[in-house]
Scaffold this motif. Structure first.
Motif, short mmCIF file in Angstrom:
data_model
loop_
_atom_site.label_atom_id
_atom_site.label_comp_id
_atom_site.label_asym_id
_atom_site.label_seq_id
_atom_site.Cartn_x
_atom_site.Cartn_y
_atom_site.Cartn_z
N TYR A 203 0.83 -1.21 0.00
CA TYR A 203 0.00 0.00 0.00
C TYR A 203 0.87 1.26 0.00
N ARG A 204 1.98 1.22 0.75
CA ARG A 204 2.90 2.36 0.74
C ARG A 204 3.48 2.58 -0.66
N LEU A 205 3.85 1.48 -1.29
CA LEU A 205 4.39 1.56 -2.65
C LEU A 205 3.37 2.16 -3.61
N LEU A 206 2.14 1.67 -3.54
CA LEU A 206 1.09 2.14 -4.46
C LEU A 206 0.74 3.60 -4.21
N LEU A 207 0.70 4.00 -2.94
CA LEU A 207 0.37 5.39 -2.63
C LEU A 207 1.47 6.34 -3.06
N GLY A 208 2.67 5.82 -3.30
CA GLY A 208 3.76 6.65 -3.81
C GLY A 208 3.93 6.56 -5.32
N ASP A 209 3.08 5.76 -5.97
CA ASP A 209 3.16 5.57 -7.42
C ASP A 209 2.22 6.56 -8.10
N ARG A 210 2.77 7.64 -8.62
CA ARG A 210 1.95 8.69 -9.22
C ARG A 210 1.14 8.18 -10.40
N ASN A 211 1.75 7.29 -11.19
CA ASN A 211 1.05 6.77 -12.37
C ASN A 211 -0.18 5.95 -11.96
N PHE A 212 -0.01 5.08 -10.96
CA PHE A 212 -1.13 4.28 -10.46
C PHE A 212 -2.25 5.17 -9.93
N LEU A 213 -1.90 6.15 -9.11
CA LEU A 213 -2.90 7.03 -8.51
C LEU A 213 -3.61 7.86 -9.57
N THR A 214 -2.87 8.35 -10.55
CA THR A 214 -3.47 9.15 -11.62
C THR A 214 -4.52 8.35 -12.37
N LEU A 215 -4.14 7.17 -12.81
CA LEU A 215 -5.07 6.33 -13.57
C LEU A 215 -6.26 5.91 -12.71
N PRO A 323 -12.49 0.49 -18.45
CA PRO A 323 -11.59 -0.67 -18.61
C PRO A 323 -10.15 -0.27 -18.94
N THR A 324 -9.94 0.77 -19.75
CA THR A 324 -8.57 1.14 -20.10
C THR A 324 -7.81 1.69 -18.89
N SER A 325 -8.45 2.55 -18.11
CA SER A 325 -7.76 3.10 -16.93
C SER A 325 -7.46 2.00 -15.91
N SER A 326 -8.37 1.03 -15.76
CA SER A 326 -8.15 -0.06 -14.80
C SER A 326 -6.99 -0.95 -15.23
N VAL A 327 -6.96 -1.33 -16.50
CA VAL A 327 -5.89 -2.19 -16.99
C VAL A 327 -4.54 -1.49 -16.89
N LEU A 328 -4.48 -0.23 -17.27
CA LEU A 328 -3.22 0.51 -17.22
C LEU A 328 -2.74 0.70 -15.78
N ALA A 329 -3.66 0.90 -14.86
CA ALA A 329 -3.28 1.08 -13.46
C ALA A 329 -2.66 -0.18 -12.87
N LEU A 330 -3.17 -1.35 -13.27
CA LEU A 330 -2.69 -2.62 -12.71
C LEU A 330 -1.50 -3.19 -13.48
N GLU A 331 -1.18 -2.60 -14.62
CA GLU A 331 -0.19 -3.17 -15.53
C GLU A 331 1.15 -3.47 -14.85
N ASP A 332 1.62 -2.56 -14.03
CA ASP A 332 2.96 -2.70 -13.43
C ASP A 332 2.96 -3.43 -12.09
N HIS A 333 1.80 -3.97 -11.66
CA HIS A 333 1.71 -4.48 -10.29
C HIS A 333 1.14 -5.89 -10.24
#
Length: 399
Positions: A203-215, A323-333
């Motif tokens: 959760y700390r990692l994700l909350l610091g991931d600007r790309n994840f939060l943006t999407l 669907p596009t924002s969800s897939v892109l947000a999860l792509e790196d995790h």
């Protein structure tokens, strides 16, 4: 498209739809619930808000659990609790009891929202994940189409309490499908490093991931626009415009038809333009449509057909954004897909709850406050996209 691919999409879509089914099915009954239990409209809306609050917060629990225990065990727990809470809602004798059991329903329903997205990420990435996610959305979108119509029929014969017995049956069907048709997609060897401590670190990692939060917030603001409509439309369309519950159900269903029809083009358009470019184009069109609706209606052209036309187009385009924002947000995790899906879902619904509360403060029984809330959510999604998601997007594989 293989039969297995389609079967997986149907099962995941049905499991995802169980919670929202409990919302959409009883929407036509909101005015009658208030009359039967002697509660004001804004108090009745709290039964909706209490569901959303627990639905959002407890995704944070189910996500890590699905990484630690596997995907199926938390689904059994959540859907079982949902079924029991549905019975409690059905026998509630006052609005306070209904609100309390709706809160418990939300706790159970959260499992069905967060874990299927993690299963998609377990199985696929990139355009294939977007295609599976859009199929999941197709099944998921059956809820806003069939649920209000089914709810109207159930209410006519059995009253609003019958709605909760119906969703309890839907949960039981979900449990059967889960036990007989869905395989575990989180192998035991992948769970060995997943602990409560690793979940907190994730959760700390994700909350610091600007790309994840943006999407996540782009998708969340899109969902917020729909949930603002969901919370206010029974009172606007039934009380203000004078539709019957059945007519309301049909009007509500049209937007869901638009959403899932357009969403099925996600895979094809993603291959042609890339997921990032597709999302940017869709968010822009979504914002232009909803802001135009607000401008037109604020100028006094506030007829129901005008609003319905704008919503049909706007929510259709939203079928590409989600669907596009969800897939892109999860792509790196992929290694923490359950936890990432949980945080994404929670932020989606927290954003939606804030939007619903703000809109309810200004709600006066007319359409304009609802339309203003929808337009502001769309504008927010557009501004976040323009400010943060550009050609510098690093996930080349998704293109």
């Amino acid at each position: 498209m293989t039969a297995s691919f389609l079967r997986t999409a149907i099962i995941l879509g049905l499991l995802s739809a169980i919670g929202p089914f409990a919302i959409d099915m009883y929407l036509p009954a909101l005015p009658s619930i208030g009359k039967d239990l002697g509660a004001e409209n804004n108090v009745v809306q709290l039964s909706l808000l209490s569901f959303f609050i627990s639905f959002a917060l407890f995704q944070l629990v189910y996500g890590p659990l699905s990484d630690i225990w596997g995907r199926k065990a938390p689904l059994y727990l959540g859907i079982g609790l949902f079924a029991l809470a549905s019975i409690g809602c059905a026998v509630a004798s006052d609005i306070e009891t209904l609100i309390a059991f709706r809160f418990l329903q939300g706790i159970g329903g959260a499992a069905g929202m967060v874990i299927p997205r993690a299963v998609v990420r377990d199985m696929h990435t990139g355009v294939q994940a977007a295609r599976l996610m859009s199929l999941l959305m197709l099944v998921f979108s059956i809820s806003p189409i069939l649920a209000p119509l089914t709810g109207s029929a159930v209410i006519e014969f059995y009253g609003w309490r019958g709605v909760f017995y119906a969703v309890m049956i839907a949960a039981a069907v979900g449990l059967v499908l889960l036990s007989t048709q869905l395989k575990e997609t989180r192998p035991k060897e992948h769970r060995s490093d997943s602990t409560v401590g690793s979940a907190i670190a994730a959760y700390r990692l994700l909350l610091g991931d600007r790309n994840f939060l943006t999407l996540t917030f782009i998708g969340g603001l899109g969902i917020s626009s729909f949930l603002v409509y969901l919370a206010n439309s029974p009172f606007v369309l039934i009380d203000h415009y004078g539709l019957t519950p059945t007519q309301y159900s049909l009007a509500f269903s049209i937007n869901a038809v638009s959403f899932f029809t357009v969403s099925q083009a996600t895979g094809w358009l993603g291959e042609r333009f890339g997921l990032v470019r597709l999302m940017r184009m869709a968010v822009t069109m979504f914002a232009l449509t909803m802001i135009s609706m607000f401008v037109v209606m604020s100028l006094g052209i506030n007829q129901l057909p005008v609003m319905a036309a704008f919503l049909f187009v706007g929510y259709g385009v939203l079928g590409l954004v989600i669907p596009t924002s969800s897939v892109l947000a999860l792509e790196d995790h992929g290694e923490i897909a359950g936890t990432a899906s949980a945080l994404m879902g929670t932020l989606h619904f927290v954003t939606s709850a804030v939007a619903m509360v703000i809109t309810s403060i200004f709600f006066d029984g007319t359409a304009l406050p609802m339309v203003a809330g929808i337009a502001l959510c769309a504008l927010g999604a557009f501004l976040v996209t323009q400010a943060t998601i550009g050609r510098r997007r690093r996930v080349v594989a998704a293109e």
